[in-house]
Design a protein around this motif. Structure first.
Motif, PDB file in Angstrom:
ATOM      1  N   ALA B 156       0.829  -1.212   0.000  1.00  0.00           N
ATOM      2  CA  ALA B 156       0.000   0.000   0.000  1.00  0.00           C
ATOM      3  C   ALA B 156       0.860   1.256   0.000  1.00  0.00           C
ATOM      4  CB  ALA B 156      -0.948  -0.013   1.203  1.00  0.00           C
ATOM      5  N   VAL B 157       1.856   1.300   0.864  1.00  0.00           N
ATOM      6  CA  VAL B 157       2.673   2.512   0.974  1.00  0.00           C
ATOM      7  C   VAL B 157       3.562   2.671  -0.257  1.00  0.00           C
ATOM      8  CG1 VAL B 157       4.403   3.730   2.350  1.00  0.00           C
ATOM      9  CG2 VAL B 157       2.554   2.483   3.489  1.00  0.00           C
ATOM     10  N   ALA B 158       4.119   1.570  -0.756  1.00  0.00           N
ATOM     11  CA  ALA B 158       4.955   1.655  -1.961  1.00  0.00           C
ATOM     12  C   ALA B 158       4.125   2.189  -3.129  1.00  0.00           C
ATOM     13  CB  ALA B 158       5.552   0.288  -2.291  1.00  0.00           C
ATOM     14  N   ALA B 159       2.916   1.654  -3.290  1.00  0.00           N
ATOM     15  CA  ALA B 159       2.039   2.174  -4.342  1.00  0.00           C
ATOM     16  C   ALA B 159       1.716   3.640  -4.055  1.00  0.00           C
ATOM     17  CB  ALA B 159       0.757   1.341  -4.420  1.00  0.00           C
ATOM     18  N   GLY B 160       1.490   3.933  -2.789  1.00  0.00           N
ATOM     19  CA  GLY B 160       1.128   5.297  -2.398  1.00  0.00           C
ATOM     20  C   GLY B 160       2.208   6.316  -2.704  1.00  0.00           C
ATOM     21  N   VAL B 161       3.476   5.921  -2.600  1.00  0.00           N
ATOM     22  CA  VAL B 161       4.553   6.873  -2.914  1.00  0.00           C
ATOM     23  C   VAL B 161       4.916   6.825  -4.391  1.00  0.00           C
ATOM     24  CG1 VAL B 161       5.488   6.736  -0.563  1.00  0.00           C
ATOM     25  CG2 VAL B 161       6.510   5.319  -2.360  1.00  0.00           C
ATOM     26  N   GLY B 162       4.187   6.018  -5.164  1.00  0.00           N
ATOM     27  CA  GLY B 162       4.386   6.014  -6.609  1.00  0.00           C
ATOM     28  C   GLY B 162       5.479   5.078  -7.095  1.00  0.00           C
ATOM     29  N   ALA B 163       5.914   4.149  -6.245  1.00  0.00           N
ATOM     30  CA  ALA B 163       6.954   3.201  -6.672  1.00  0.00           C
ATOM     31  C   ALA B 163       6.345   2.149  -7.596  1.00  0.00           C
ATOM     32  CB  ALA B 163       7.574   2.524  -5.448  1.00  0.00           C
ATOM     33  N   PRO B 164       7.082   1.718  -8.628  1.00  0.00           N
ATOM     34  CA  PRO B 164       6.578   0.653  -9.491  1.00  0.00           C
ATOM     35  C   PRO B 164       6.611  -0.693  -8.773  1.00  0.00           C
ATOM     36  CG  PRO B 164       8.800   1.333 -10.172  1.00  0.00           C
ATOM     37  CD  PRO B 164       8.385   2.256  -9.066  1.00  0.00           C
ATOM     38  N   LEU B 165       5.533  -1.453  -8.929  1.00  0.00           N
ATOM     39  CA  LEU B 165       5.383  -2.759  -8.267  1.00  0.00           C
ATOM     40  C   LEU B 165       5.005  -3.795  -9.313  1.00  0.00           C
ATOM     41  CD1 LEU B 165       3.062  -1.684  -5.287  1.00  0.00           C
ATOM     42  CD2 LEU B 165       5.497  -2.204  -5.150  1.00  0.00           C
ATOM     43  N   ASP B 302      20.309   3.660 -10.554  1.00  0.00           N
ATOM     44  CA  ASP B 302      19.665   4.948 -10.314  1.00  0.00           C
ATOM     45  C   ASP B 302      18.195   4.767  -9.954  1.00  0.00           C
ATOM     46  OD1 ASP B 302      21.965   6.249 -10.875  1.00  0.00           O
ATOM     47  OD2 ASP B 302      21.345   7.010 -12.841  1.00  0.00           O
ATOM     48  N   ARG B 303      17.529   3.910 -10.726  1.00  0.00           N
ATOM     49  CA  ARG B 303      16.096   3.711 -10.457  1.00  0.00           C
ATOM     50  C   ARG B 303      15.879   3.057  -9.097  1.00  0.00           C
ATOM     51  NH1 ARG B 303      15.649   2.967 -15.911  1.00  0.00           N
ATOM     52  NH2 ARG B 303      15.915   0.708 -15.835  1.00  0.00           N
ATOM     53  N   LEU B 304      16.687   2.049  -8.814  1.00  0.00           N
ATOM     54  CA  LEU B 304      16.561   1.370  -7.520  1.00  0.00           C
ATOM     55  C   LEU B 304      16.717   2.365  -6.373  1.00  0.00           C
ATOM     56  CD1 LEU B 304      16.481  -1.210  -5.711  1.00  0.00           C
ATOM     57  CD2 LEU B 304      18.978  -1.324  -5.980  1.00  0.00           C
ATOM     58  N   VAL B 305      17.727   3.205  -6.464  1.00  0.00           N
ATOM     59  CA  VAL B 305      17.996   4.154  -5.382  1.00  0.00           C
ATOM     60  C   VAL B 305      16.902   5.220  -5.314  1.00  0.00           C
ATOM     61  CG1 VAL B 305      19.611   5.899  -4.526  1.00  0.00           C
ATOM     62  CG2 VAL B 305      20.475   3.707  -5.386  1.00  0.00           C
ATOM     63  N   THR B 306      16.417   5.650  -6.458  1.00  0.00           N
ATOM     64  CA  THR B 306      15.388   6.694  -6.476  1.00  0.00           C
ATOM     65  C   THR B 306      14.072   6.199  -5.877  1.00  0.00           C
ATOM     66  OG1 THR B 306      16.384   7.656  -8.445  1.00  0.00           O
ATOM     67  CG2 THR B 306      14.111   8.285  -7.965  1.00  0.00           C
ATOM     68  N   ILE B 307      13.636   5.009  -6.291  1.00  0.00           N
ATOM     69  CA  ILE B 307      12.349   4.541  -5.756  1.00  0.00           C
ATOM     70  C   ILE B 307      12.513   4.033  -4.329  1.00  0.00           C
ATOM     71  CG2 ILE B 307      11.345   4.063  -8.024  1.00  0.00           C
ATOM     72  CD1 ILE B 307      11.952   1.186  -7.775  1.00  0.00           C
ATOM     73  N   GLY B 308      13.702   3.481  -4.020  1.00  0.00           N
ATOM     74  CA  GLY B 308      13.957   3.088  -2.627  1.00  0.00           C
ATOM     75  C   GLY B 308      13.941   4.299  -1.713  1.00  0.00           C
ATOM     76  N   GLN B 309      14.494   5.391  -2.215  1.00  0.00           N
ATOM     77  CA  GLN B 309      14.517   6.631  -1.432  1.00  0.00           C
ATOM     78  C   GLN B 309      13.094   7.140  -1.163  1.00  0.00           C
ATOM     79  OE1 GLN B 309      17.661   8.569  -0.912  1.00  0.00           O
ATOM     80  NE2 GLN B 309      16.387   9.671   0.562  1.00  0.00           N
ATOM     81  N   ALA B 310      12.243   7.072  -2.173  1.00  0.00           N
ATOM     82  CA  ALA B 310      10.849   7.519  -1.985  1.00  0.00           C
ATOM     83  C   ALA B 310      10.152   6.637  -0.941  1.00  0.00           C
ATOM     84  CB  ALA B 310      10.093   7.461  -3.315  1.00  0.00           C
ATOM     85  N   LEU B 311      10.406   5.342  -1.017  1.00  0.00           N
ATOM     86  CA  LEU B 311       9.816   4.417  -0.046  1.00  0.00           C
ATOM     87  C   LEU B 311      10.324   4.720   1.364  1.00  0.00           C
ATOM     88  CD1 LEU B 311       8.037   1.759  -0.003  1.00  0.00           C
ATOM     89  CD2 LEU B 311      10.222   0.547   0.169  1.00  0.00           C
ATOM     90  N   ALA B 312      11.627   4.904   1.471  1.00  0.00           N
ATOM     91  CA  ALA B 312      12.224   5.174   2.785  1.00  0.00           C
ATOM     92  C   ALA B 312      11.714   6.499   3.344  1.00  0.00           C
ATOM     93  CB  ALA B 312      13.750   5.181   2.670  1.00  0.00           C
ATOM     94  N   ARG B 321      12.285   4.613  12.228  1.00  0.00           N
ATOM     95  CA  ARG B 321      13.683   5.036  12.284  1.00  0.00           C
ATOM     96  C   ARG B 321      14.557   3.796  12.268  1.00  0.00           C
ATOM     97  NH1 ARG B 321      11.206   8.789  11.285  1.00  0.00           N
ATOM     98  NH2 ARG B 321      11.077  10.823  12.321  1.00  0.00           N
ATOM     99  N   GLY B 322      15.705   3.901  11.605  1.00  0.00           N
ATOM    100  CA  GLY B 322      16.646   2.786  11.555  1.00  0.00           C
ATOM    101  C   GLY B 322      16.897   2.374  10.118  1.00  0.00           C
ATOM    102  N   VAL B 323      17.271   1.114   9.956  1.00  0.00           N
ATOM    103  CA  VAL B 323      17.638   0.616   8.630  1.00  0.00           C
ATOM    104  C   VAL B 323      16.408   0.054   7.938  1.00  0.00           C
ATOM    105  CG1 VAL B 323      19.019  -1.082   7.381  1.00  0.00           C
ATOM    106  CG2 VAL B 323      19.928  -0.013   9.451  1.00  0.00           C
ATOM    107  N   VAL B 324      16.277   0.331   6.643  1.00  0.00           N
ATOM    108  CA  VAL B 324      15.265  -0.368   5.851  1.00  0.00           C
ATOM    109  C   VAL B 324      15.920  -0.874   4.577  1.00  0.00           C
ATOM    110  CG1 VAL B 324      14.427   1.711   4.664  1.00  0.00           C
ATOM    111  CG2 VAL B 324      12.983  -0.329   4.801  1.00  0.00           C
ATOM    112  N   SER B 325      15.578  -2.102   4.245  1.00  0.00           N
ATOM    113  CA  SER B 325      15.995  -2.647   2.971  1.00  0.00           C
ATOM    114  C   SER B 325      14.816  -2.561   2.011  1.00  0.00           C
ATOM    115  CB  SER B 325      16.422  -4.109   3.133  1.00  0.00           C
ATOM    116  OG  SER B 325      16.741  -4.653   1.857  1.00  0.00           O
ATOM    117  N   ALA B 326      15.018  -1.874   0.899  1.00  0.00           N
ATOM    118  CA  ALA B 326      14.011  -1.845  -0.170  1.00  0.00           C
ATOM    119  C   ALA B 326      14.408  -2.930  -1.161  1.00  0.00           C
ATOM    120  CB  ALA B 326      13.989  -0.473  -0.836  1.00  0.00           C
ATOM    121  N   ASP B 327      13.630  -4.009  -1.193  1.00  0.00           N
ATOM    122  CA  ASP B 327      13.953  -5.131  -2.076  1.00  0.00           C
ATOM    123  C   ASP B 327      13.236  -4.966  -3.407  1.00  0.00           C
ATOM    124  OD1 ASP B 327      15.232  -5.963   0.158  1.00  0.00           O
ATOM    125  OD2 ASP B 327      14.186  -7.878   0.361  1.00  0.00           O
ATOM    126  N   ALA B 328      13.884  -5.410  -4.458  1.00  0.00           N
ATOM    127  CA  ALA B 328      13.339  -5.171  -5.803  1.00  0.00           C
ATOM    128  C   ALA B 328      13.727  -6.313  -6.729  1.00  0.00           C
ATOM    129  CB  ALA B 328      13.866  -3.848  -6.354  1.00  0.00           C
TER     130      ALA B 328
END
Lengths: 446, 446
Positions: B156-165, B302-312, B321-328
């Motif tokens: 839900a949140v990934a879609a909400g921030v506009g990340a491709p799923l 670049d894309r991984l970091v950009t969409i991971g950044q939006a998710l984070a 707060r803390g570490v998050v891994s954005a898996d893709a």
């Protein structure tokens, strides 16, 4: 280009499975979903789980000056599930889509207005080729409604944005719930246990080491003779509290005489904007509300709006779009604590947007008090309207005061819900007393 | 002022109730929780569910130049629940708190470092009077860990921030799950069904209308002869997919030969900052990873970091707060689709923070490739170290290359997990082949 209005009030507790929903609850939800008609503007296409009462439909459209004939009302064929909800299979069945496309007559929907946007409505928007017509489509398509209406998710995000909350926590398991309740009881506080989903106090109960005769915002208060009885209570109620272990339970300190206030925000791509505030009067479960909240100390209103804004901004960043109600309690010492969010158009939204802004006018909150009351026992909807008219109590555009019936006749208990529009809260309360005496003294008909 | 390190890897699937967790899974989690020792710095107090193996403890502290004698290790007395987890009752029992206070000797904790921060750890921080030592304390205290590690909330949140799923959705009920799977199957795609919680592919399975011999990132692939068999499949697996109807299930299009990549971010009050990226190699469940991800096309990174950044950033606004891994996953055409988040310190975090930054040095990602491999079958931990030394394969600070044993001996299958540090990925892979031959040909010992 038409708007598409969707009336649905799906109780998320049941996780997509409508079978376990009691008939009473389902009928009540279906009746509530008719509120979407209040949003109708000429030319709209309205989707409802059940056909509206024609008299009540005419009443609303006449009051708001909407061309009744220009509205298209679609009741999708009942699929496998219940007739009371717009489930995904009902909305996206071939027959349902065909009816809807017929009503749209080739026009593209440019805006979807839904009481409770969710994944089923997002799926419909996709089917109709107009996902962008539903604000927050992506969030809702991935189950975001479960987050935006859940009390467990609320507690985490509200705490995360720094909003003040009643002490307590969220428990997925019984051992954690027991620890949270025990800690509050041992500190000498009553405790409210809230189901993850469930509104109007029906999904909460109070547990205390003292008798609390009329708990506010809860269906009952359980008096435990001592903390030794907590395990017995949890044995008995764990299943109810968690919908059969399906959801977490929220555990909070209970404040007996706190005022229940709320602030609503509209969340768009750009911003979260404060809309209105109000107060819910419980006795013990929700029975009335006032918009605006009467005589709120200015600093309390400031705090409510400030913390509600932070919460709404957090929801915006998660991808939620639409209306959110930030619900709170106001303590004797002026402290404001958030208690839940509701990511949907609430009964309050219906009142301030339609009876407020549209009927009274954009300045309504500066010159009028709106009081909504449930449970006025009447013989029928037309009889209620006729008696209001006879008594000179029905809404009068000239004075911009009077009574509007908000929700149709409920055959379960022979009542209607109405809204009093008056110059101030005192006048609204007095008018309400007159209304409730129109069919004889109140204690005779109840 | 001491830091407090908490080793715990609690499987959220079980909602606070450790009873239904299998012994194998619980022992594996307890062994994984020892990873926190890699983060130790001189003077730290370390809380673990089980005492560490003294030889492996000495190995790690020697390697990183930490004064072993300055560490205090606390294993709280086992409470009602399991010996394998740091449950709330274990962390906050009078006896557990007494041991911890003794270890702290009157000093105030100024920083809590937890593999998987959650409400139990937040409760401990409150008990110790140092809530501010745990970043995100408020969020975690209200059950935020369930959001930050759940795949349903992620979608839900990934879609909400506009990340491709990957196309698909989240289903709380079986009818919705069926509709989502059916839609993808009818479009000709295999489908992966994911439990809300569960990592390393063990919580997922693939359903397809074709045979998929070695599914990637899933424990198995089910070949349905036709869509008519979908109901039978759901009959059989619904309980497993939802942990007994407790959680939603994620339904996604499955991409067979996609690369599994990730980007990790550190989320603070101020910002979400990109840390490292890597690749997981599945065969079929996770068995190796490379940091950095080898030969990633620059635009994919670049894309991984950009969409991971939006998710984070979305998580930061929720209060995490803390570490998050954005898996893709990285598709053949270069598209990057997010598949999950993990709001915890992962096995990858342990590698790049400790073997990367601390052991090799801050420049490690520009000059070295790190390859982590599981399942090296050895007689014992000391025998493995001795054989690596004899073969000249153990890590050498002079060349900044060689092998480090990452995770202690697993008596279940007589293996250790190790990390190869080499000048590039090819050299790392070659070194790994030499390592796995040290106790005879690989196919003899397996």
């Amino acid at each position: 280009m038409p708007r598409l209005l969707l009336g649905d009030l799906y109780p998320h507790d049941f996780g997509g499975d409508v079978a376990p929903i009691s008939d009473t609850m389902a009928r009540s939800a279906a009746a509530g979903s008719q509120a979407i008609v209040w949003y109708a503007e000429s030319g709209d296409v309205i989707v409802l789980p059940q056909a509206p009462d024609p008299e009540f439909l005419a009443y609303r459209t006449t009051l708001l000056g909407v061309d009744r004939e220009s509205l298209r009302i679609v009741v999708p064929p009942i699929a496998e599930a219940s007739p009371y909800f717009l489930t995904r299979d009902r909305l996206t069945s071939a027959a349902g889509l065909a009816e809807l496309r017929d009503a749209l007559a080739g026009r593209t929907v440019d805006r979807i207005v839904a009481l409770m946007p969710d994944a089923a409505i997002a799926a419909l928007a996709t089917e109709l080729g107009c996902p962008e017509a539903l604000p927050g489509h992506q969030f809702f398509s991935q189950g975001g409604a479960l987050l935006a209406n859940g009390k467990a998710c609320f507690r985490a995000v509200a705490a995360g944005v720094g909003a003040p909350l009643p002490p307590g926590g969220v428990a997925r398991g019984r051992a954690d719930a027991r620890a949270l309740v025990m800690e509050l009881l041992e500190q000498g506080h009553p405790v409210i246990l809230k189901r993850d989903f469930g509104g109007g106090g029906m999904g909460s109960e109070v547990v205390a080491l003292e008798a609390i005769p009329h708990p506010v915002g809860a269906q009952r208060a359980v008096h435990l003779p001592s903390t030794d009885h907590l395990d017995d209570y949890l044995d008995e109620r764990w299943d109810w509290l968690t919908n059969g272990d399906r959801f977490p339970v929220v555990v909070e300190r209970y404040y007996h005489r706190a005022r229940a206030i709320f602030a609503e925000f509209e969340i768009t791509d750009e911003a979260a904007t404060f809309e209105e505030h109000g107060e819910i009067i419980h006795a013990p479960i929700a029975f009335a509300e006032f918009i605006p909240a009467p005589d709120l100390p200015p600093d309390a209103l400031d705090r409510l709006v400030t913390i509600g804004q932070a919460l709404a901004e957090g929801m915006r960043m998660m991808g939620y779009r639409g209306v959110v109600s930030a619900d709170a309690i106001l303590l004797d010492d002026g402290e404001v604590l958030l208690t839940e969010w509701n990511g949907r158009m609430t009964a309050s939204t219906t009142i301030y947007r339609n009876l407020g802004r549209r009927l009274i006018g954009p300045d309504f909150s500066r010159c009028r008090a709106l009081g909504e009351f449930v449970g006025w026992r009447v013989p029928s909807f037309p009889a209620a309207v006729a008696r209001l008219d006879e008594a000179g109590l029905h809404y009068d555009p000239a004075t911009r005061t009077g009574v509007v019936i908000v929700k149709g006749f409920n055959p379960e208990d022979s009542t209607v819900r109405y809204c009093v529009i008056a110059e101030n809260t005192e006048a609204a309360t007095q008018m309400s007393s007159r209304v409730e005496g129109l069919f004889g003294p109140k204690d005779q008909v109840r």
